[in-house]
Structure formats: C-alpha cells, structure tokens
Design a protein around this motif. Sequence first.
Motif, PDB file in Angstrom:
ATOM      1  N   PRO A 425      20.684  24.685 -15.634  1.00 34.73           N
ATOM      2  CA  PRO A 425      21.293  23.627 -16.448  1.00 34.73           C
ATOM      3  C   PRO A 425      20.411  22.387 -16.503  1.00 34.73           C
ATOM      4  CG  PRO A 425      22.297  23.691 -14.286  1.00 34.73           C
ATOM      5  CD  PRO A 425      21.371  24.872 -14.347  1.00 34.73           C
ATOM      6  N   PRO A 426      20.721  21.456 -17.412  1.00 39.88           N
ATOM      7  CA  PRO A 426      19.966  20.202 -17.464  1.00 39.88           C
ATOM      8  C   PRO A 426      20.007  19.478 -16.122  1.00 39.88           C
ATOM      9  CG  PRO A 426      21.326  20.440 -19.421  1.00 39.88           C
ATOM     10  CD  PRO A 426      21.720  21.542 -18.492  1.00 39.88           C
ATOM     11  N   LEU A 427      18.845  19.021 -15.686  1.00 37.50           N
ATOM     12  CA  LEU A 427      18.712  18.353 -14.394  1.00 37.50           C
ATOM     13  C   LEU A 427      18.041  17.001 -14.586  1.00 37.50           C
ATOM     14  CD1 LEU A 427      17.310  21.377 -12.345  1.00 37.50           C
ATOM     15  CD2 LEU A 427      19.669  20.551 -12.325  1.00 37.50           C
ATOM     16  N   SER A 428      18.465  16.036 -13.803  1.00 39.88           N
ATOM     17  CA  SER A 428      17.810  14.727 -13.762  1.00 39.88           C
ATOM     18  C   SER A 428      17.310  14.495 -12.347  1.00 39.88           C
ATOM     19  CB  SER A 428      18.779  13.619 -14.166  1.00 39.88           C
ATOM     20  OG  SER A 428      19.798  13.474 -13.186  1.00 39.88           O
ATOM     21  N   LEU A 429      16.452  13.517 -12.187  1.00 35.49           N
ATOM     22  CA  LEU A 429      15.954  13.216 -10.844  1.00 35.49           C
ATOM     23  C   LEU A 429      17.095  12.844  -9.904  1.00 35.49           C
ATOM     24  CD1 LEU A 429      12.594  11.245 -11.289  1.00 35.49           C
ATOM     25  CD2 LEU A 429      12.942  13.465 -10.205  1.00 35.49           C
ATOM     26  N   ARG A 430      18.085  12.153 -10.440  1.00 40.08           N
ATOM     27  CA  ARG A 430      19.224  11.771  -9.600  1.00 40.08           C
ATOM     28  C   ARG A 430      19.962  13.016  -9.108  1.00 40.08           C
ATOM     29  NH1 ARG A 430      23.321   7.668 -12.277  1.00 40.08           N
ATOM     30  NH2 ARG A 430      21.377   6.476 -12.291  1.00 40.08           N
ATOM     31  N   ASN A 431      20.130  14.012  -9.988  1.00 43.45           N
ATOM     32  CA  ASN A 431      20.792  15.259  -9.589  1.00 43.45           C
ATOM     33  C   ASN A 431      20.051  15.962  -8.458  1.00 43.45           C
ATOM     34  OD1 ASN A 431      21.425  16.027 -13.055  1.00 43.45           O
ATOM     35  ND2 ASN A 431      22.737  14.937 -11.625  1.00 43.45           N
ATOM     36  N   LEU A 432      18.731  15.831  -8.457  1.00 45.85           N
ATOM     37  CA  LEU A 432      17.900  16.633  -7.561  1.00 45.85           C
ATOM     38  C   LEU A 432      17.636  15.988  -6.210  1.00 45.85           C
ATOM     39  CD1 LEU A 432      15.242  18.016 -10.079  1.00 45.85           C
ATOM     40  CD2 LEU A 432      17.150  19.242  -9.043  1.00 45.85           C
ATOM     41  N   LYS A 433      18.084  14.762  -6.023  1.00 46.77           N
ATOM     42  CA  LYS A 433      17.759  14.064  -4.772  1.00 46.77           C
ATOM     43  C   LYS A 433      18.259  14.840  -3.557  1.00 46.77           C
ATOM     44  CE  LYS A 433      17.597   9.667  -4.762  1.00 46.77           C
ATOM     45  NZ  LYS A 433      17.910   8.209  -4.809  1.00 46.77           N
ATOM     46  N   GLY A 434      19.511  15.264  -3.579  1.00 45.00           N
ATOM     47  CA  GLY A 434      20.050  16.016  -2.449  1.00 45.00           C
ATOM     48  C   GLY A 434      19.409  17.383  -2.310  1.00 45.00           C
ATOM     49  N   TYR A 435      19.106  18.016  -3.443  1.00 47.09           N
ATOM     50  CA  TYR A 435      18.482  19.340  -3.438  1.00 47.09           C
ATOM     51  C   TYR A 435      17.118  19.277  -2.759  1.00 47.09           C
ATOM     52  CZ  TYR A 435      17.324  23.963  -5.402  1.00 47.09           C
ATOM     53  OH  TYR A 435      16.993  25.281  -5.569  1.00 47.09           O
ATOM     54  N   PHE A 436      16.340  18.267  -3.106  1.00 43.88           N
ATOM     55  CA  PHE A 436      15.010  18.112  -2.509  1.00 43.88           C
ATOM     56  C   PHE A 436      15.124  17.762  -1.029  1.00 43.88           C
ATOM     57  CE2 PHE A 436      13.411  18.555  -6.632  1.00 43.88           C
ATOM     58  CZ  PHE A 436      12.032  18.473  -6.650  1.00 43.88           C
ATOM     59  N   SER A 438      17.507  18.492   1.101  1.00 40.97           N
ATOM     60  CA  SER A 438      17.986  19.615   1.913  1.00 40.97           C
ATOM     61  C   SER A 438      16.875  20.622   2.201  1.00 40.97           C
ATOM     62  CB  SER A 438      19.155  20.308   1.211  1.00 40.97           C
ATOM     63  OG  SER A 438      18.727  20.924   0.006  1.00 40.97           O
ATOM     64  N   ARG A 439      15.865  20.641   1.365  1.00 39.61           N
ATOM     65  CA  ARG A 439      14.748  21.574   1.555  1.00 39.61           C
ATOM     66  C   ARG A 439      13.502  20.887   2.102  1.00 39.61           C
ATOM     67  NH1 ARG A 439      18.356  22.972  -1.719  1.00 39.61           N
ATOM     68  NH2 ARG A 439      18.846  25.147  -2.245  1.00 39.61           N
ATOM     69  N   GLU A 440      13.648  19.618   2.422  1.00 40.97           N
ATOM     70  CA  GLU A 440      12.561  18.814   2.991  1.00 40.97           C
ATOM     71  C   GLU A 440      11.348  18.787   2.070  1.00 40.97           C
ATOM     72  OE1 GLU A 440      11.813  20.259   6.933  1.00 40.97           O
ATOM     73  OE2 GLU A 440      13.699  19.458   7.718  1.00 40.97           O
ATOM     74  N   TRP A 441      11.620  18.731   0.764  1.00 40.15           N
ATOM     75  CA  TRP A 441      10.551  18.578  -0.219  1.00 40.15           C
ATOM     76  C   TRP A 441      10.333  17.095  -0.491  1.00 40.15           C
ATOM     77  CZ3 TRP A 441      12.829  22.441  -4.348  1.00 40.15           C
ATOM     78  CH2 TRP A 441      12.683  23.757  -3.878  1.00 40.15           C
ATOM     79  N   PRO A 442       9.109  16.673  -0.706  1.00 37.65           N
ATOM     80  CA  PRO A 442       8.873  15.270  -1.081  1.00 37.65           C
ATOM     81  C   PRO A 442       9.572  14.958  -2.408  1.00 37.65           C
ATOM     82  CG  PRO A 442       6.815  16.356  -0.467  1.00 37.65           C
ATOM     83  CD  PRO A 442       7.849  17.430  -0.577  1.00 37.65           C
ATOM     84  N   TYR A 443      10.305  13.874  -2.422  1.00 39.75           N
ATOM     85  CA  TYR A 443      11.034  13.506  -3.640  1.00 39.75           C
ATOM     86  C   TYR A 443      10.054  12.921  -4.645  1.00 39.75           C
ATOM     87  CZ  TYR A 443      14.710  11.509  -6.582  1.00 39.75           C
ATOM     88  OH  TYR A 443      15.536  11.193  -7.631  1.00 39.75           O
ATOM     89  N   PRO A 444       9.984  13.481  -5.856  1.00 33.80           N
ATOM     90  CA  PRO A 444       8.982  13.014  -6.825  1.00 33.80           C
ATOM     91  C   PRO A 444       9.297  11.618  -7.343  1.00 33.80           C
ATOM     92  CG  PRO A 444      10.429  14.647  -7.831  1.00 33.80           C
ATOM     93  CD  PRO A 444      10.794  14.600  -6.379  1.00 33.80           C
ATOM     94  N   ALA A 445       8.276  10.799  -7.398  1.00 36.25           N
ATOM     95  CA  ALA A 445       8.421   9.447  -7.933  1.00 36.25           C
ATOM     96  C   ALA A 445       7.848   9.415  -9.341  1.00 36.25           C
ATOM     97  CB  ALA A 445       7.689   8.446  -7.050  1.00 36.25           C
ATOM     98  N   PRO A 446       8.579   8.869 -10.304  1.00 32.38           N
ATOM     99  CA  PRO A 446       8.075   8.815 -11.683  1.00 32.38           C
ATOM    100  C   PRO A 446       6.753   8.066 -11.766  1.00 32.38           C
ATOM    101  CG  PRO A 446      10.410   8.262 -11.596  1.00 32.38           C
ATOM    102  CD  PRO A 446       9.932   8.307 -10.176  1.00 32.38           C
ATOM    103  N   GLU A 447       5.847   8.588 -12.591  1.00 32.54           N
ATOM    104  CA  GLU A 447       4.543   7.944 -12.766  1.00 32.54           C
ATOM    105  C   GLU A 447       4.532   7.117 -14.041  1.00 32.54           C
ATOM    106  OE1 GLU A 447       1.319  10.676 -12.477  1.00 32.54           O
ATOM    107  OE2 GLU A 447       1.862  11.341 -10.458  1.00 32.54           O
TER     108      GLU A 447
END
Length: 447
Positions: A425-436, A438-447
């Motif tokens: 489904p459509p995803l935004s950075l806000r949606n993905l904060k918890g997902y990232f 929980s998996r200990e992935w670096p949270y992407p910062a917009p460039e």
Amino acid sequence: MDSNLDALALLGLGISSFILVTGCANMVLMTALWVLYMSLVNVGQIWYSFGWESQLLETGFLGIFLCPLWTLSQLPRKTPTSRIVLWGFRWLIFRIMLGAGLIKIRGDQCWRDLTCMDFHYETQPVPNPMAYFLHRSPWWVHRFETLSNHFLELVVPFFIFLGRRMCILHGALQILFQVVLIISGNLSFLNWLTIVPSIACFDDATLGFLFPSGPGSLKDRVLKMQKEEAREARPTPTYGCMVRQAANLALGVLVAWLSIPVVLNLLSPKQVMNSSFNPLRIVNTYGAFGSITRERTEVILQGTASPNASAPDAVWEDYEFKCKPGDLRRRPCLISPYHHRLDWLMWFAAFQTYEQHEWVIHLAGRLLANDAEVLSLLAFNPFADKAPPRWVRGEHYRYKFSRPGGLHAADGKWWIRKRIGPYFPPLSLRNLKGYFRSREWPYPAPE
C-alpha cells in the motif's frame, strides 16, 4: 562501511587488472582475490545471494592452484599444471551441469513434459532482445530446446570420464551451450563463468591452434622448455615446487572429502541447489531453473507528491529500473555479463509478497527520502530535481511480450501489461518510522 567495501573492490580490481594485462599470476595474488571476494559475499547478505557467487569462489579457489607459489611470469618454469587441478575443474563442470539437469527433472513438471521453453524466454529474470523473438518460435522448436537441454545437462557430463576425445567433445558442447544461453538471455556472468571449467576438458594439442607458432612465440618457448626439461635426468625441485606439489595433493584430498555431501545431495530426491556445505564455499551444489514461472509479474514502484495518497486526482509516477521490464516501449536490455543485482531481486520479489522480501519496504523508504545512493541504481527518478515524493507504493502487474508485427509492436510496445492489484500500500516516511525502528534499520532522512 561503504568506503571499506569500495576499498575491497578497488583492490580486487587492481590485482585482477595486473594479472589480465601482464598475463602473470601466482598463488599469493590469486589467494588475495579469493579472500577479497569471499569477504564481499559474506557481508553482502541478500545482495550476494545468487548461486554464481559460490561458483565464482569455487572456480577462483581452484585457480589458485594453477599458479606457481611466488614466480610472476607468463611462462613459469617447472610449474606444469597439476592433473589434480585439471580434474578439479572437470569435477566442477560435471557437478554444475548434472546438478542443473537433475534439479529440472526432479522439479517442475514442464521439464518432464517438454513445455518449459514455451514460457522461459518471457519469464526469465531479465530478458534480452533475442528472447523477445525466440519466445515466438514454433512449438516443436521449444520441444527440441528442452530435449537438447536435458541431453547436455544429464548425458553429456559423463563424457568427461570416457577418454580424451569424449572429454574434448564435452568441453566443446558445453561451451557452445553457454554461448547459446548468453545470446538468449541476461543471466549475469553465470554462463561466462561456466565456460571457464569447460576449458579444462581440452589439452595442449587441441588448443595449440589458438597460439602463434613462429620463432620466439609462446608455443615455440614452451617446446624449447619441454626439450630442456627432457634432457635433465633428475631436475632438482625448488622449494616453491615442493610446496606447490604438497598444496596440490592437499587440494585433492580436500575436494574429495568436501564432495561427499555434495554427491549425496545429487543422489537425493530432495536435492537442493546453489547451496554450500562448508563455510568457505570450496565445493558446492549447483542448479538453475528448477521451476519455471508460467506468467511474468512485475512490481512497479510509483511515487506521488499528493498530500493524500487516496485522492482521485493524485498523480502517480513510475520509477524505472535499469534493465527489468517497466516502460512498455523500452527495448529489453542487453547487459550480460554485467549484473544488475537490484533488478534480479525485484524479479524474485514479484512472484512472492513484500512480507517475504522486507527489503522492498526498505527500498521504498529510501525512495521517499530521495536517497542518492539508492537512486543511482535506477534508470529514472520522476522526482529528480524536485522535492521527494510524499508517498510511494508498489503496484503488481502481469507482463507479456507483444507479438512481433502485431498492433502493440507497431505502436512501439515491446510489452503488454495488465494490473493485478497493489503489491504494497501507499507508504510515507511517517508510516515507516516504527517499521524501520523494529528492524534496527537507519531511518532515512530526506535529501
């Protein structure tokens, strides 16, 4: 981390370039190349999860023992190729081909009813332009192709053990087979790599025509060297020669020991392919296309700048990958032996779900940030020189080749596609904060 990986790659490039340009190698340099690539494979995770990584490591490991210990010379003296090493390469090509043949016969029904080639050209990971036309071959051509494949993978490998002439015939047939595969598909460097152990099926008399024979030529120098060595009653072995002989003997014992589980796997009805039974990947199992997908599906990643992803007026724009099908009018690419790893991984993801390929969501997050490193792996970013997309989604499509000379082809379309539904489904950075998190992935910062 990136700088370390770059350093490993550059060092390997430097060493291999030196060997290629000078024609000189020794066990030290070849071992260094093997260690460097092993390091990349071990840290590469899914990025280096392809079967030919192990094949390259095994081929490279055997290549170490083709060389003198220290000497750097195009024609090193007193270091003839060991029969153990030659048979190591022959054993490798035998396992590659027989493993590929057995996994097909034991796998998909279409290999047994000779219909797999009806689908293969269209559904292979990254089709090339020739595949577009081969797909429309008559049915009897596809049956012949499948039968030929079975003959080359299940019967021809045993030619290796039937004397010199049959061994040479095996090498010629397998090289011809790999050339056909190179022409008909973008299978990375797999087929090019498979040619290497096939060369061990030929002897000097067979390959001699490839080298000039005039005075001072390589062939002339070899003949002189052989005559000099024949005149020596008992040549005094050097320290390097003795070390090399001991290493070759140890290699033979090691390969024989590590081959036991590999042979048992070949004999097993539950055969697994492209696996290793040892951490150094010295002797491995191989196989390819044990199952054939009947339909081609693609994940098309799209982004929108609309604040509301579900708004009817939201404009979704496609990201284009460098080689995998996307734009219907883009000609299938021709890249072999180069390997677009991301495109291949997207092919695997397309016939499964994003829950089984969580890295796809990681990719979406990086696209939401307009991450330059990730975007360098793509052919087209619809948000270049613009603000990052607010939403990214994955759409699932069914792709088919257009018919040459048909209406779609006349309109410039190589592909026809039909939407299956959403892939994620459509995803935004806000949606993905918890997902990232929980998996200990670096949270992407917009460039």
